[in-house]
Scaffold this active site. Structure first.
Site: not given
Ligand SMILES: NC(=O)c1ccc[n+]([C@@H]2O[C@H](COP(=O)([O-])OP(=O)(O)OC[C@H]3O[C@@H](n4cnc5c(N)ncnc54)[C@H](O)[C@@H]3O)[C@@H](O)[C@H]2O)c1
Length: 258
Positions: A128, A141, A145
């Site tokens: 992130s 977080y 990260k």
């Molecule tokens: N959305 C944002 O603004 C953002 C920004 C930067 C980074 N990220 C990162 O992107 C990645 C995806 O997040 P997203 O935004 O798509 O969120 P999201 O909640 O849409 O998806 C996260 C997915 O991870 C799965 N998950 C969570 N814990 C788990 C576990 N213990 N075992 C297996 N699966 C698990 C969930 O079931 C879900 O399907 C994450 O690592 C998040 O930190 C997100």
């Protein structure tokens, strides 16, 4: 293989890679939702828990047994931690650490021997922008990260000359279910709004281009805003901390008034 691919960024990555002709394994703890994604793109769905070493090991070994070597492993599953600072419960620290950091460690540790023997392989972590800069709303977080970015850097340096490519995806705000928590805190929300919110498909498009270029740092937001902030942070950390402190204070005061 894409973990956390039942939703958000992982789902968009799986769809984009399938469109490029990859056979995608959609891995997630939400098996039903993973099945729906896999069906849509003709891939395979597997349920697993990214926070448990044995589950990550089983996921990888069963996938290799069924389909042969994994060319690209995107360790994307993540959790938001909790709002606030060091007072977070130890159980929360533990889970956030396991999913946001140790899952990458376990997966790369398991995949590297085979990739090194083959002389090729691609490891991608979704970290992130919070791992380069900060997530104002959540210490859990931010810390995890940062560790995820450091892990990816270390792997890229240690194995880059042995055929292993490494990329680290560092978006700011992306419209997924995970965004809700950061948006519920005024300073976190203000920072995300300032960076601009993008769609998971935007992240996937920039990531596929980054894979083609074998780029280490994948920054899906436009205008190089994360890179510029990072440069300022590196150039003058005192000034960066003061600036971010002032930004957070103003956002919280404005939030209190509204
Ligand atoms: N959305 C944002 O603004 C953002 C920004 C930067 C980074 N990220 C990162 O992107 C990645 C995806 O997040 P997203 O935004 O798509 O969120 P999201 O909640 O849409 O998806 C996260 C997915 O991870 C799965 N998950 C969570 N814990 C788990 C576990 N213990 N075992 C297996 N699966 C698990 C969930 O079931 C879900 O399907 C994450 O690592 C998040 O930190 C997100």
């Amino acid at each position: 293989m894409v973990t956390g691919a039942a939703s958000g960024i992982g789902r968009a990555l799986a769809v984009a890679l399938a469109a490029e002709g990859a056979v995608v394994v959609v891995a997630d703890r939400e098996l039903e939702a993973a099945r729906a994604v896999a069906e849509e793109l003709g891939g395979l769905a597997v349920g697993f828990d990214a926070g448990a070493e044995s589950s990550v090991r089983t996921l990888i070994s069963e996938a290799i047994d069924a389909n042969g070597p994994i060319d690209i492993f995107i360790s994307n599953a993540g959790v938001p931690g909790v709002t606030g600072g060091p007072e977070a419960a130890t159980e929360v620290w533990d889970e956030t650490w396991r999913v946001n950091v140790m899952a990458h460690v376990w997966a790369s540790g398991m995949l590297l021997p085979d990739m090194l023997e083959r002389g090729e392989g691609y490891l991608i972590n979704t970290a992130s922008a919070a791992g380069l800069l900060i997530q104002l709303s959540s210490l859990t977080y931010s810390v995890t990260k940062h560790a995820a970015v450091s892990l990816a850097e270390w792997l890229a340096i240690a194995y880059g000359e042995k055929g292993i490519r490494v990329s680290c995806i560092c978006p700011q705000g992306v419209r997924t279910p995970m965004l809700a928590q950061a948006m519920s805190e005024p300073a976190g929300a203000a920072a995300l709004r300032q960076g601009g919110l993008i769609e998971p498909e935007d992240v996937a498009e920039v990531t596929v281009a980054g894979i083609r270029d074998e780029r280490f740092l994948i920054l899906p937001h436009e205008h190089e805003q994360v890179a510029k902030q990072l440069a300022l942070k590196g150039w003058n950390l005192e000034r960066w901390i003061e600036g971010v402190r002032g930004f957070a204070r103003d956002a919280r005061e404005a939030g209190d008034e509204s």
